[in-house]
Motif scaffolding. Sequence first.
Motif, PDB file in Angstrom:
ATOM      1  N   LEU A   1       0.828  -1.211   0.000  1.00 39.72           N
ATOM      2  CA  LEU A   1       0.000   0.000   0.000  1.00 39.72           C
ATOM      3  C   LEU A   1       0.862   1.262   0.000  1.00 39.72           C
ATOM      4  CD1 LEU A   1      -2.846  -1.050   2.443  1.00 39.72           C
ATOM      5  CD2 LEU A   1      -2.932  -0.799  -0.043  1.00 39.72           C
TER       6      LEU A   1
ATOM      7  N   ASP B   1       4.501   3.505  -3.365  1.00 41.28           N
ATOM      8  CA  ASP B   1       5.004   4.720  -4.010  1.00 41.28           C
ATOM      9  C   ASP B   1       5.912   5.509  -3.084  1.00 41.28           C
ATOM     10  OD1 ASP B   1       3.814   4.805  -6.682  1.00 41.28           O
ATOM     11  OD2 ASP B   1       1.957   4.667  -5.546  1.00 41.28           O
ATOM     12  N   ARG B   2       5.552   5.526  -1.797  1.00 37.36           N
ATOM     13  CA  ARG B   2       6.412   6.220  -0.844  1.00 37.36           C
ATOM     14  C   ARG B   2       7.807   5.616  -0.851  1.00 37.36           C
ATOM     15  NH1 ARG B   2       3.073   8.625   3.444  1.00 37.36           N
ATOM     16  NH2 ARG B   2       1.035   8.628   2.488  1.00 37.36           N
TER      17      ARG B   2
ATOM     18  N   THR C   1       9.290   3.935  -3.275  1.00 43.03           N
ATOM     19  CA  THR C   1      10.014   4.261  -4.500  1.00 43.03           C
ATOM     20  C   THR C   1      10.568   5.675  -4.419  1.00 43.03           C
ATOM     21  OG1 THR C   1       8.389   2.919  -5.643  1.00 43.03           O
ATOM     22  CG2 THR C   1       9.890   4.173  -7.009  1.00 43.03           C
ATOM     23  N   VAL C   2       9.751   6.616  -3.936  1.00 46.07           N
ATOM     24  CA  VAL C   2      10.201   8.005  -3.838  1.00 46.07           C
ATOM     25  C   VAL C   2      11.362   8.116  -2.848  1.00 46.07           C
ATOM     26  CG1 VAL C   2       9.545  10.324  -3.080  1.00 46.07           C
ATOM     27  CG2 VAL C   2       7.996   9.012  -4.533  1.00 46.07           C
TER      28      VAL C   2
ATOM     29  N   LEU D   1       7.585  14.507   0.809  1.00 47.06           N
ATOM     30  CA  LEU D   1       7.487  13.293   1.607  1.00 47.06           C
ATOM     31  C   LEU D   1       8.461  13.401   2.769  1.00 47.06           C
ATOM     32  CD1 LEU D   1       5.789  10.801   0.908  1.00 47.06           C
ATOM     33  CD2 LEU D   1       7.880   9.723   0.125  1.00 47.06           C
TER      34      LEU D   1
ATOM     35  N   ASP E   1      12.417  -0.803 -11.087  1.00 50.05           N
ATOM     36  CA  ASP E   1      12.354  -0.668  -9.634  1.00 50.05           C
ATOM     37  C   ASP E   1      11.171   0.149  -9.140  1.00 50.05           C
ATOM     38  OD1 ASP E   1      14.573  -2.154  -8.876  1.00 50.05           O
ATOM     39  OD2 ASP E   1      15.921  -0.556  -9.492  1.00 50.05           O
ATOM     40  N   ASP E   2      10.115   0.260  -9.937  1.00 53.69           N
ATOM     41  CA  ASP E   2       8.929   0.933  -9.436  1.00 53.69           C
ATOM     42  C   ASP E   2       8.219  -0.062  -8.510  1.00 53.69           C
ATOM     43  OD1 ASP E   2       6.597   2.182  -8.928  1.00 53.69           O
ATOM     44  OD2 ASP E   2       6.122   2.665 -11.014  1.00 53.69           O
TER      45      ASP E   2
ATOM     46  N   ARG F   1       5.547  -0.303  -6.834  1.00 54.29           N
ATOM     47  CA  ARG F   1       4.149  -0.720  -7.033  1.00 54.29           C
ATOM     48  C   ARG F   1       4.047  -1.785  -8.117  1.00 54.29           C
ATOM     49  NH1 ARG F   1      -0.273   0.699  -5.175  1.00 54.29           N
ATOM     50  NH2 ARG F   1       0.507   2.598  -4.224  1.00 54.29           N
ATOM     51  N   ARG F   2       4.883  -1.683  -9.145  1.00 56.76           N
ATOM     52  CA  ARG F   2       4.832  -2.642 -10.233  1.00 56.76           C
ATOM     53  C   ARG F   2       5.543  -3.941  -9.864  1.00 56.76           C
ATOM     54  NH1 ARG F   2       7.505  -0.082 -14.898  1.00 56.76           N
ATOM     55  NH2 ARG F   2       5.872   1.430 -14.550  1.00 56.76           N
TER      56      ARG F   2
END
Lengths: 351, 252
Positions: free
Chosen positions: A228, A231-232, A234-235, A248, A292-293, A295-296
């Motif tokens: 969940l 994205d955090r 990855t950033v 962030l 390396d995303d 979510r994916r």
Amino acid sequence: MTLAPARPVTPTAPAPTATPTRGGRRVAFGWAVACVVALSVVSLFVGVSALSPGDVLAALTGASGAAGRDDLVVLLVSRVPRTVAVLLAGTGMAVAGMLMQVLVRNRFVEPSTAGTVESAVLGILVVTLVAPGAPLMAKMGVAAAFALAGTALFLRVLRAVPLRSVLVVPLVGLMLGGVISAATTFVAYRTDLLQSLGAWTTGDFSGVLRGRYELLWVAFALTLVAYLAADRFTVAGMGRDVATTLGLSYRAVMNLGLVLVSLVSAVVVVTVGIVPFLGLVVPNVVSRLLGDDVRRTAPWVAVLGAGLVLVCDLVGRVVRYPYEVPVGVVVGVVGSVALLHLLLRRDARVA
Amino acid sequence: MIRVSGAVKAYGATRVVDGVDLELAPGGVTSIIGPNGAGKSTLLSCVARLLELDGGTVTVDGLDVHRTPGDVLARRLSVLRQDNHLTARLTVRDLVGFGRYPWSKGRPTPDDERHVVEALAFLELEAFADRYLDELSGGQRQRAFVAMVLCQGTDYVLLDEPLNNLDLRHAVAMMRLLRRAADELGRTVVVVLHDVNVAAAYSDVVVAMRDGVVVHQGPPSQLMRTDVLRDVYDLELTVHHLDGRPVAVPVL
């Protein structure tokens, strides 16, 4: 304010190649899931007590009487819990490894190359000595606290190492893990717990029975939390400056990630023992194929992690039948070869 | 409006930024120039809240950058640092998409997707959109990062030496692009530059720093004078006018 395009943008602007690859990925993911499901079914019927799908069918229809009831007991008390435990542990450790690589920004770290699992083992030893009768949940809590402290120590040491080359990072982690293990072994030796120590450190699913693995669902829940917040992560993996620019809180994401990694590691070590290198091999393979995303990649890492542990566990069950080779040994062999391959790869330095 | 008052940033006993007062009006391209170690990048990082100040304040549109919540500021101010080495393998499209994070929080709407497409087009990156960053040349990668900060859709865009590692052709293209970002998109672009001639050619306002303080602020025509440049660089520079543009050349 909007960005006015310099040149007219045709409605088909999103690259035409993206759609087929996305669709292709989905199909491939479907196949991967199907393979793991198929292996799981196979796993239900591999073991010392002979059990075949026919036996189960006969037992369910009541055709085989008392023998059938025994078959169902084997299935429900041993085989199903074992298979589920393998899947959950594989998923958890692979995702924990990926999180660690993203947050430390190094391809070669994972809980077993960063002092995390060694610290968890030390935690179990301490709680066994101090409060031998503590419930499993308390043991896990102590192990998690130790794992968190060990990981924090690792990051602290990393900050102090002047030359932060890509390969120095896992070496520091392995050394730190070695030091912690040495201390653990010393204490275990003095307190006559070496045998128990062996059981905790070698990942093994042969002892998994109904009632002894359910804690792994906690690891699975934590894995979902990680997904969940994908994205955090990855950033945050793009570094403190980028994360700050995007609004962030780098510290908060870092802490969340490290708590997740420590908890998952602790749960897995407490229930089945150390499964080494898994968190290293699977995320690296997925990264090569899909980037390396988080979510994916997270679903892939989870499924392939489960699949790899399942295959290793099956190999361990079959290779010296009717005896078993612990899964930690099999994964260790596969994983160390894969680690060497990754380290010796020509572009390792820029990885 | 970016307002810096009494900004101090020290590393140990060295005050890298030593009491800077600065007001930058919205719109246009502002360059910050000065010799090495003048504190340009440090000041930019303080404005972008990447570094804590040891004294003074920075406000953007009245918001104190060090006290305002990060996600609020992320919709007004974006920054691109010098070294953008990513260990993560991301495609250009992914990277630019993460520029929308302050708005989408990871759940991109069609509006966010549109911004991504437009940013890719603005930087002419469509052909590389699905390539991984490590498969690109230095110039293309730099453009991808600029696309990301533009895609963030902030009024203020801060860039720290965006021409580093770019050859002449790509450097010129980058400066034209920043010019267009200001002129066509109405962004306020603040950029740290090394080359005084590039700064003079593409900026509306030039801020010159030396030893941690601002020594000059004004349009390029006021900067490009031998006496002003001597104060900034401690160097004799002759200013020639070529095709009506001032060019500073060191005396041999």
